[in-house]
Scaffold this motif. Structure first.
Motif, short mmCIF file in Angstrom:
data_model
loop_
_atom_site.label_atom_id
_atom_site.label_comp_id
_atom_site.label_asym_id
_atom_site.label_seq_id
_atom_site.Cartn_x
_atom_site.Cartn_y
_atom_site.Cartn_z
N GLU A 1 0.82 -1.21 0.00
CA GLU A 1 0.00 0.00 0.00
C GLU A 1 0.85 1.26 0.00
OE1 GLU A 1 -2.51 -0.41 3.35
OE2 GLU A 1 -3.93 -1.77 2.37
N SER A 2 2.05 1.18 0.55
CA SER A 2 2.91 2.36 0.62
C SER A 2 3.84 2.47 -0.58
CB SER A 2 3.73 2.32 1.91
OG SER A 2 4.58 1.18 1.93
N ARG A 3 3.90 1.45 -1.43
CA ARG A 3 4.80 1.46 -2.58
C ARG A 3 4.07 1.99 -3.81
NH1 ARG A 3 6.78 -4.32 -3.54
NH2 ARG A 3 8.13 -3.32 -5.06
N TRP A 4 4.81 2.69 -4.64
CA TRP A 4 4.27 3.21 -5.88
C TRP A 4 5.04 2.61 -7.05
CZ3 TRP A 4 0.17 6.52 -6.89
CH2 TRP A 4 -0.49 7.02 -5.76
N CYS A 5 4.32 2.42 -8.13
CA CYS A 5 4.92 1.83 -9.33
C CYS A 5 4.74 2.76 -10.52
CB CYS A 5 4.26 0.48 -9.66
SG CYS A 5 4.83 -0.90 -8.65
N TYR A 6 5.68 2.65 -11.45
CA TYR A 6 5.48 3.23 -12.78
C TYR A 6 4.74 2.19 -13.62
CZ TYR A 6 8.98 6.80 -11.63
OH TYR A 6 9.66 7.83 -11.05
N SER A 7 3.92 2.66 -14.52
CA SER A 7 3.16 1.76 -15.39
C SER A 7 3.10 2.36 -16.78
CB SER A 7 1.74 1.55 -14.83
OG SER A 7 1.04 0.60 -15.60
N VAL A 8 3.37 1.54 -17.78
CA VAL A 8 3.33 2.01 -19.16
C VAL A 8 2.38 1.12 -19.96
CG1 VAL A 8 5.32 0.63 -19.87
CG2 VAL A 8 4.73 2.68 -21.15
N GLY A 9 1.61 1.73 -20.84
CA GLY A 9 0.62 1.02 -21.63
C GLY A 9 -0.37 2.02 -22.21
N PRO A 10 -1.52 1.59 -22.68
CA PRO A 10 -1.98 0.20 -22.74
C PRO A 10 -1.53 -0.49 -24.03
CG PRO A 10 -3.73 1.66 -23.44
CD PRO A 10 -2.58 2.55 -23.09
N TYR B 1 -3.27 -4.64 -21.70
CA TYR B 1 -2.08 -5.01 -20.93
C TYR B 1 -1.28 -3.77 -20.57
CZ TYR B 1 -3.09 -9.73 -22.58
OH TYR B 1 -3.70 -10.93 -22.84
N TRP B 2 -0.69 -3.83 -19.36
CA TRP B 2 0.19 -2.77 -18.88
C TRP B 2 1.47 -3.41 -18.35
CZ3 TRP B 2 -0.89 2.59 -18.68
CH2 TRP B 2 -2.17 2.95 -19.11
N LEU B 3 2.54 -2.63 -18.31
CA LEU B 3 3.81 -3.08 -17.76
C LEU B 3 4.13 -2.23 -16.53
CD1 LEU B 3 5.85 -3.46 -21.08
CD2 LEU B 3 4.78 -5.28 -19.73
N ASP B 4 4.34 -2.90 -15.38
CA ASP B 4 4.55 -2.21 -14.10
C ASP B 4 5.94 -2.51 -13.55
OD1 ASP B 4 1.89 -1.53 -14.41
OD2 ASP B 4 1.17 -3.07 -13.02
N TRP B 5 6.53 -1.53 -12.86
CA TRP B 5 7.75 -1.76 -12.11
C TRP B 5 7.81 -0.77 -10.95
CZ3 TRP B 5 7.46 0.79 -16.69
CH2 TRP B 5 8.04 2.06 -16.79
N VAL C 1 2.17 6.21 -16.46
CA VAL C 1 1.40 6.73 -15.32
C VAL C 1 2.01 6.18 -14.04
CG1 VAL C 1 -0.73 6.90 -16.66
CG2 VAL C 1 -0.23 4.80 -15.40
N GLU C 2 1.57 6.72 -12.92
CA GLU C 2 1.97 6.23 -11.61
C GLU C 2 0.75 5.64 -10.91
OE1 GLU C 2 3.96 9.13 -9.27
OE2 GLU C 2 5.43 9.65 -10.81
N ARG C 3 0.95 4.51 -10.23
CA ARG C 3 -0.14 3.84 -9.54
C ARG C 3 0.44 3.08 -8.35
NH1 ARG C 3 -1.10 -1.51 -10.59
NH2 ARG C 3 -3.35 -1.19 -10.52
N ARG C 4 -0.43 2.76 -7.40
CA ARG C 4 0.02 1.95 -6.27
C ARG C 4 0.33 0.53 -6.76
NH1 ARG C 4 -0.20 4.17 -1.38
NH2 ARG C 4 -1.56 5.98 -1.02
N CYS C 5 1.40 -0.03 -6.25
CA CYS C 5 1.78 -1.38 -6.66
C CYS C 5 0.73 -2.38 -6.19
CB CYS C 5 3.14 -1.75 -6.08
SG CYS C 5 4.49 -0.66 -6.61
#
Length: 235
Positions: free
Chosen positions: A80-89, A200-204, A230-234
């Protein structure tokens, strides 16, 4: 003079037999108490040896459950405290694989995620709801007689007794279907609806990799013109 002997007679007095009887009784009581103590000690020893493993196992399970619960809560709080980068769709899995290769070449290791959060507009072509199920079945019989394909009777919901003639994601296709039905003497209409869109999205995680450089994002957009970061919670 011996104890318990009457003076001048040599006979044993009344206290002699009573004292001997009391002594024997105390000895019997003492033996009974000793035997009872041995029995209780033996019983408790056997009972303890039989119950101890089960009690120990129960304690171990309780401790293990507590440890697992703590680990789960810590992991949940961490996510909940971690944030991820996400690229897509990306529309297809192959597009996502190709994009993942581009990210890997840039030093980013991403995980593929399938999402159904997005929506896409669609057009539902149908014959309006009939007054009764019997009237709706007459429409079905006529469609069958004319060898029309891809239809079904709506049996529940707000459109009960309507006849579905297809769902189309392009208005041109829906309009063509309407014209075909009108040529056969029907009076169809259409409803705008939203359908879930699989993409589909790619998260890290942000702490394990940088944001996308502009050059990498341009390569991604050659695969998916709508590509963005975009940025989203992991998850």
């Amino acid at each position: 003079m011996p104890a318990g002997t009457c003076p001048g007679t040599g006979r044993t007095g009344p206290d002699g037999p009573q004292r001997g009887s009391r002594t024997v009784k105390w000895i019997v009581y003492l033996l009974l108490l000793v035997n009872l103590g041995v029995f209780v000690w033996h019983y408790r020893t056997d009972d303890t040896s039989a119950v101890a493993p089960a009690a120990t196992a129960g304690l171990d399970e309780a401790v293990l459950s507590l440890v697992l619960l703590q680990e789960y809560q810590q992991q949940k709080q961490g996510n909940e405290s971690r944030w991820c980068y996400s690229v897509g769709p990306f529309e297809t899995k192959q597009q996502a694989r190709t994009a993942a290769g581009i990210l890997h070449a840039a030093g980013i290791t991403a995980q593929r995620r399938l999402s159904s959060e997005a929506r896409r507009k669609a057009y539902w072509v149908l014959l309006p709801p009939a007054e009764s199920r019997e009237a709706a079945r007459k429409h079905i019989a006529r469609l069958k007689q004319l060898k029309v394909k891809d239809y079904f009777l709506v049996q529940t919901g707000d459109m009960v007794n309507a006849v579905s003639l297809g769902v189309f994601t392009r208005f041109e296709s829906a309009h063509r279907r309407i014209k075909e039905m009108q040529a056969l003497g029907f009076k169809p209409g259409f409803e705008k609806i939203d359908l879930p869109k699989r993409e589909y999205w790619l998260d890290w995680p942000q702490e394990t990799g940088p944001s996308l450089p502009a050059g990498v994002l341009e390569k991604i957009r050659k695969i998916s013109p709508e590509g963005r970061q975009v940025e989203r919670r992991c998850s």
